[in-house]
Design an enzyme around this catalytic site. Structure first.
Site, PDB file in Angstrom:
ATOM      1  N   ASP A  54      -0.517  10.820 -21.665  1.00 28.64           N
ATOM      2  CA  ASP A  54       0.914  11.126 -21.698  1.00 28.64           C
ATOM      3  C   ASP A  54       1.617   9.812 -22.045  1.00 28.64           C
ATOM      4  OD1 ASP A  54       3.418  12.381 -21.342  1.00 28.64           O
ATOM      5  OD2 ASP A  54       3.491  11.735 -19.255  1.00 28.64           O
ATOM      6  N   GLU A 114      -0.250  13.809 -25.958  1.00 29.20           N
ATOM      7  CA  GLU A 114       0.938  14.643 -26.110  1.00 29.20           C
ATOM      8  C   GLU A 114       1.773  14.123 -27.269  1.00 29.20           C
ATOM      9  OE1 GLU A 114       4.805  15.641 -23.469  1.00 29.20           O
ATOM     10  OE2 GLU A 114       2.878  16.022 -22.496  1.00 29.20           O
ATOM     11  N   ASP A 174       3.285  11.190 -14.367  1.00 28.61           N
ATOM     12  CA  ASP A 174       2.699  10.817 -15.659  1.00 28.61           C
ATOM     13  C   ASP A 174       1.186  11.058 -15.670  1.00 28.61           C
ATOM     14  OD1 ASP A 174       5.120   9.561 -17.000  1.00 28.61           O
ATOM     15  OD2 ASP A 174       5.023   8.429 -15.132  1.00 28.61           O
TER      16      ASP A 174
END
Length: 173
Positions: A15, A74, A146
């Site tokens: 992420d 992502e 996160d």
């Protein structure tokens, strides 16, 4: 694990962030998921070029430490601030280079794809995603947001790969 099961695969989910980058490592075979590790790379309080270098180097250390077979990251989506989008994209680039530079295949997923794969709802909230990540991996307690998001990216990759294998009649069952 049974004798005819394939060896587990290790997937690193990322992420990306320009100040905090989450990572999550998950092992999988055809039937099970196993949590390996998760955490965050904090690069606050440094100049922007130093933050990019730190993301690249520290994520490289994660790859070296855990030895994933593949990575998933992502994709960037920032609606309002172009400067934030540019910085986030550069941080994402540093993360991609840390993985691809070590010869790892990399897949990319939007936030809604991750949410859909984990919760069944592409518009799910952060709490829902975190709950499902903990449930799927059998984890107790809270995860850093996160790190949870990064584990969600890894799980999305695993689920999509399993589905592709079923649809094509090969790969993971």
């Amino acid at each position: 694990m049974r004798a005819n099961d394939p060896a587990p695969r290790r997937v690193l989910g990322i992420d990306p962030g320009s100040r905090v980058t989450g990572f999550g490592v998950v092992d999988t075979d055809t039937r099970r998921l196993a949590y390996v590790a998760s955490g965050v790379i904090r690069v606050e309080g440094r100049s922007f070029p130093e933050r990019l270098r730190a993301i690249f180097e520290q994520l490289g250390e994660v790859v070296e430490s855990y030895g994933p077979a593949e990575c998933a990251i992502e994709q960037v989506f920032v609606r309002h601030n172009p400067d934030s989008a540019l910085k986030l994209g550069q941080a994402r680039g540093a993360a991609i280079c840390a993985c691809v530079g070590r010869g790892l295949p990399l897949a990319e997923y939007t936030a809604s794809m991750v949410k859909q794969a984990i919760t069944g709802n592409g518009a799910a909230g952060k709490e829902q995603v975190q709950y499902m990540v903990r449930t799927l991996l059998g984890l107790k307690g809270r995860l850093r947001e996160d790190a949870s998001d990064a584990l969600g990216v890894a799980l999305c990759h695993i689920h999509r790969d399993r589905l592709a294998g079923r649809l094509t009649g090969g790969g993971w069952e």
